[in-house]
Design a protein around this motif. Structure first.
Motif, PDB file in Angstrom:
ATOM      1  N   VAL A 232       0.837  -1.202   0.000  1.00  0.00           N
ATOM      2  CA  VAL A 232       0.000   0.000   0.000  1.00  0.00           C
ATOM      3  C   VAL A 232       0.872   1.253   0.000  1.00  0.00           C
ATOM      4  O   VAL A 232       0.607   2.222  -0.726  1.00  0.00           O
ATOM      5  N   GLY A 233       1.932   1.263   0.813  1.00  0.00           N
ATOM      6  CA  GLY A 233       2.827   2.410   0.830  1.00  0.00           C
ATOM      7  C   GLY A 233       3.488   2.639  -0.517  1.00  0.00           C
ATOM      8  O   GLY A 233       3.591   3.778  -0.995  1.00  0.00           O
ATOM      9  N   ALA A 234       3.951   1.558  -1.151  1.00  0.00           N
ATOM     10  CA  ALA A 234       4.560   1.682  -2.475  1.00  0.00           C
ATOM     11  C   ALA A 234       3.557   2.215  -3.487  1.00  0.00           C
ATOM     12  O   ALA A 234       3.872   3.098  -4.306  1.00  0.00           O
ATOM     13  N   GLY A 235       2.332   1.698  -3.434  1.00  0.00           N
ATOM     14  CA  GLY A 235       1.307   2.167  -4.362  1.00  0.00           C
ATOM     15  C   GLY A 235       0.957   3.629  -4.161  1.00  0.00           C
ATOM     16  O   GLY A 235       0.800   4.386  -5.126  1.00  0.00           O
ATOM     17  N   LEU A 236       0.853   4.063  -2.909  1.00  0.00           N
ATOM     18  CA  LEU A 236       0.545   5.467  -2.644  1.00  0.00           C
ATOM     19  C   LEU A 236       1.680   6.378  -3.100  1.00  0.00           C
ATOM     20  O   LEU A 236       1.442   7.486  -3.598  1.00  0.00           O
ATOM     21  N   GLY A 237       2.927   5.930  -2.931  1.00  0.00           N
ATOM     22  CA  GLY A 237       4.045   6.710  -3.434  1.00  0.00           C
ATOM     23  C   GLY A 237       3.991   6.876  -4.941  1.00  0.00           C
ATOM     24  O   GLY A 237       4.241   7.961  -5.481  1.00  0.00           O
ATOM     25  N   LEU A 238       3.648   5.799  -5.654  1.00  0.00           N
ATOM     26  CA  LEU A 238       3.526   5.872  -7.102  1.00  0.00           C
ATOM     27  C   LEU A 238       2.374   6.769  -7.534  1.00  0.00           C
ATOM     28  O   LEU A 238       2.521   7.591  -8.446  1.00  0.00           O
TER      29      LEU A 238
ATOM     30  N   SER B 207      -6.298   6.133 -10.891  1.00  0.00           N
ATOM     31  CA  SER B 207      -7.601   5.803 -10.314  1.00  0.00           C
ATOM     32  C   SER B 207      -7.702   4.319  -9.984  1.00  0.00           C
ATOM     33  O   SER B 207      -8.244   3.936  -8.938  1.00  0.00           O
ATOM     34  N   LEU B 208      -7.163   3.458 -10.860  1.00  0.00           N
ATOM     35  CA  LEU B 208      -7.208   2.020 -10.612  1.00  0.00           C
ATOM     36  C   LEU B 208      -6.375   1.653  -9.386  1.00  0.00           C
ATOM     37  O   LEU B 208      -6.826   0.888  -8.517  1.00  0.00           O
ATOM     38  N   LEU B 209      -5.165   2.204  -9.303  1.00  0.00           N
ATOM     39  CA  LEU B 209      -4.326   1.933  -8.138  1.00  0.00           C
ATOM     40  C   LEU B 209      -4.983   2.440  -6.865  1.00  0.00           C
ATOM     41  O   LEU B 209      -4.987   1.757  -5.836  1.00  0.00           O
ATOM     42  N   THR B 210      -5.538   3.640  -6.911  1.00  0.00           N
ATOM     43  CA  THR B 210      -6.205   4.183  -5.723  1.00  0.00           C
ATOM     44  C   THR B 210      -7.370   3.303  -5.308  1.00  0.00           C
ATOM     45  O   THR B 210      -7.578   3.038  -4.120  1.00  0.00           O
ATOM     46  N   GLY B 211      -8.147   2.830  -6.295  1.00  0.00           N
ATOM     47  CA  GLY B 211      -9.272   1.964  -5.968  1.00  0.00           C
ATOM     48  C   GLY B 211      -8.835   0.682  -5.296  1.00  0.00           C
ATOM     49  O   GLY B 211      -9.424   0.250  -4.297  1.00  0.00           O
ATOM     50  N   VAL B 212      -7.784   0.042  -5.821  1.00  0.00           N
ATOM     51  CA  VAL B 212      -7.284  -1.199  -5.220  1.00  0.00           C
ATOM     52  C   VAL B 212      -6.777  -0.942  -3.803  1.00  0.00           C
ATOM     53  O   VAL B 212      -7.065  -1.709  -2.868  1.00  0.00           O
ATOM     54  N   LEU B 213      -6.018   0.135  -3.618  1.00  0.00           N
ATOM     55  CA  LEU B 213      -5.428   0.412  -2.305  1.00  0.00           C
ATOM     56  C   LEU B 213      -6.495   0.765  -1.276  1.00  0.00           C
ATOM     57  O   LEU B 213      -6.438   0.308  -0.128  1.00  0.00           O
ATOM     58  N   VAL B 214      -7.471   1.571  -1.666  1.00  0.00           N
ATOM     59  CA  VAL B 214      -8.541   1.922  -0.735  1.00  0.00           C
ATOM     60  C   VAL B 214      -9.356   0.688  -0.380  1.00  0.00           C
ATOM     61  O   VAL B 214      -9.802   0.522   0.764  1.00  0.00           O
ATOM     62  N   ALA B 215      -9.547  -0.211  -1.332  1.00  0.00           N
ATOM     63  CA  ALA B 215     -10.332  -1.409  -1.070  1.00  0.00           C
ATOM     64  C   ALA B 215      -9.710  -2.283   0.008  1.00  0.00           C
ATOM     65  O   ALA B 215     -10.424  -2.948   0.766  1.00  0.00           O
ATOM     66  N   VAL B 216      -8.374  -2.294   0.111  1.00  0.00           N
ATOM     67  CA  VAL B 216      -7.725  -3.184   1.078  1.00  0.00           C
ATOM     68  C   VAL B 216      -7.276  -2.479   2.345  1.00  0.00           C
ATOM     69  O   VAL B 216      -6.970  -3.137   3.342  1.00  0.00           O
ATOM     70  N   SER B 217      -7.223  -1.144   2.328  1.00  0.00           N
ATOM     71  CA  SER B 217      -6.685  -0.447   3.504  1.00  0.00           C
ATOM     72  C   SER B 217      -7.468   0.774   3.928  1.00  0.00           C
ATOM     73  O   SER B 217      -7.118   1.403   4.930  1.00  0.00           O
ATOM     74  N   GLY B 218      -8.519   1.130   3.210  1.00  0.00           N
ATOM     75  CA  GLY B 218      -9.204   2.371   3.530  1.00  0.00           C
ATOM     76  C   GLY B 218      -8.430   3.568   2.989  1.00  0.00           C
ATOM     77  O   GLY B 218      -7.468   3.431   2.244  1.00  0.00           O
ATOM     78  N   ALA B 219      -8.877   4.765   3.373  1.00  0.00           N
ATOM     79  CA  ALA B 219      -8.263   5.997   2.885  1.00  0.00           C
ATOM     80  C   ALA B 219      -7.125   6.402   3.820  1.00  0.00           C
ATOM     81  O   ALA B 219      -7.367   6.782   4.966  1.00  0.00           O
ATOM     82  N   ILE B 220      -5.897   6.331   3.326  1.00  0.00           N
ATOM     83  CA  ILE B 220      -4.719   6.716   4.108  1.00  0.00           C
ATOM     84  C   ILE B 220      -4.175   8.011   3.524  1.00  0.00           C
ATOM     85  O   ILE B 220      -3.768   8.060   2.360  1.00  0.00           O
ATOM     86  N   ALA B 221      -4.175   9.044   4.333  1.00  0.00           N
ATOM     87  CA  ALA B 221      -3.907  10.391   3.835  1.00  0.00           C
ATOM     88  C   ALA B 221      -2.422  10.710   3.810  1.00  0.00           C
ATOM     89  O   ALA B 221      -1.643  10.193   4.610  1.00  0.00           O
ATOM     90  N   PHE B 222      -2.052  11.589   2.868  1.00  0.00           N
ATOM     91  CA  PHE B 222      -0.793  12.346   2.841  1.00  0.00           C
ATOM     92  C   PHE B 222       0.453  11.542   2.464  1.00  0.00           C
ATOM     93  O   PHE B 222       1.497  12.154   2.245  1.00  0.00           O
TER      94      PHE B 222
END
Length: 406
Positions: free
Chosen positions: A120-126, A317-332
């Motif tokens: 999730v951290g790697a995806g949010l960085g990307l 949008s696809l990456l955000t959707g996958v990440l939110v689906a498994v971890s919720g909304a993680i800000a910043f």
């Protein structure tokens, strides 16, 4: 006498034509009036050599290895790092679990959670890096721009409204709950719903921010915050329609960012989506470099700007959707990581993207350790800790941008 007075008059007035000199000095030359400029998003520095960049990547990998070991070792029951890796190697070798609790804690609970935090951290960085390049704005972040709120609305709608693809999701929040211990089928349905919400939110923010031309930082932030809060209101309404109190509490905790529902099944989609997103973005790193300099500059070097923007829309949008689906909304996380990496390796996306993925993974693994161990008997939502770290970073970046008239 007349000659003396005339001489003094000429001396006081200065040489012919110099009276207008100060005015010309103070004024900007023709065509250089201050205004918006196309420039790379955020602070950059002279890029290090390839060998230096490689050593930075190796250092991040070692730090991530240490952080993952600590994440599995530390908790309500501390387990020695040697025992942790002994369990991991035994299970990877196909050996059945041994009697006792260590095998259960390490392999079934902590290893999936640590790996999910890294993914999730790697995806949010990307996503943060790609979004900032897309809109040429260092304030761009999937949470700040309302993209995460759109993904959350889509996911919560799928959960609360009882979509058929959500069967088998009770393991995340306990019996009767809904969340992330889903297999590939349920996870795919939730991720598709989150993807649709993220794409819709991104399109709305984009449309509002483009009114009047350009992407002024303040307009972009206000559009993102406004759309995000609007969608959050709908999300809150849907949560209140949940069938039971336990489900409501579970969904609310998940919306603040949580990795507590991690299982081996939860990892299926992130393991596929994050590396695929990295490869897709890395293949277009040169085009992203050109895009950060402006649409005209990118088009002049052969970049199909419209096609590239559409691709970035879909990937982020696809990456955000996958990440939110498994971890919720993680800000910043998507805001902080690209800035930190640009300070280290500069703005070249060929180096920036992989280092942003490593840095995001390391950051979220460390944050998750803090969330699990900071308070006895209670776990903090991941989004709370990232917000405490990221909000000052946002204020600093906004102050710098407004200070230079951006």
């Amino acid at each position: 006498m007349r000659r003396l007075v005339a001489g003094r008059a000429r001396t006081d007035a200065g040489p012919a034509g110099t009276g207008a000199g100060p005015a010309r000095t103070d004024a900007s030359p023709a065509g250089t009036a201050p205004g918006p400029t196309d420039k790379p998003p955020g602070p950059t520095r002279t890029p290090p050599s390839p060998a230096h960049t490689l050593w930075i990547a190796v250092g991040l990998l070692l730090a991530l290895f240490v952080a993952l070991t600590a994440a599995v070792s530390l908790g309500a029951t501390d387990i020695a790092p040697g025992e942790v890796w002994s369990v991991v190697f035994r299970r990877l070798g196909g050996e059945p679990p041994r009697p006792g609790t260590d095998d259960l804690i390490v392999w079934q609970l902590r290893v999936p959670r640590a790996l999910l935090a890294a993914l999730v951290g790697a995806g949010l960085g990307l996503v943060g890096t790609a979004t900032q390049a897309l809109v040429r704005n260092p304030l761009a972040d999937p949470y700040l721009l309302g993209i995460s709120n759109g993904a959350s609305l889509g996911a919560v709608a799928a959960i609360v409204l009882g979509a058929g693809v959500m069967a088998g999701m009770d393991g995340v929040f306990g019996a009767g709950g809904a969340g992330g211990a889903f297999g590939l089928g349920g996870g795919l349905g939730l991720s598709l719903a989150a993807f649709a919400g993220a794409l819709t939110a991104f399109a709305l923010v984009w449309t509002l921010a483009r009114r009047g031309g350009g992407f002024a930082p303040l307009r972009l932030v206000l559009a993102g915050v406004g759309i995000g809060q609007f969608l959050a209101g709908f999300t809150s309404y849907l949560v209140l329609q949940a069938g039971d109190e336990q489900q409501t509490r579970g969904v609310l905790f998940w919306l603040m960012g949580s990795l507590g529902g991690a299982t081996w099944g939860t990892l299926a989609l992130p393991v596929l989506a994050v590396p695929a997103g990295l490869l897709a973005l890395q293949a277009r790193a040169r085009a992203l470099n050109a895009l950060t300099m402006g649409d005209e500059t990118a088009a002049s070097v052969g970049v199909d700007v419209v096609r590239l923007r559409r691709l970035l829309f879909v990937v982020t949008s696809l990456l955000t959707g996958v990440l939110v689906a498994v971890s919720g909304a993680i800000a910043f996380v998507g805001l902080m990581v690209p800035h930190l990496c640009r300070l280290i390796v500069g703005g070249d996306h060929r180096r920036l993207l992989p280092l942003a993925a490593l840095t995001g993974a390391l950051l979220l693994v460390v944050v998750d350790i803090v969330c699990r161990t900071a308070m006895d008997g209670q776990e903090l939502p991941v989004g709370v800790v990232t917000a405490l770290i990221g909000a000052p970073v946002l204020l600093y970046v906004l102050d710098r941008r407004l200070g230079v008239g951006a």
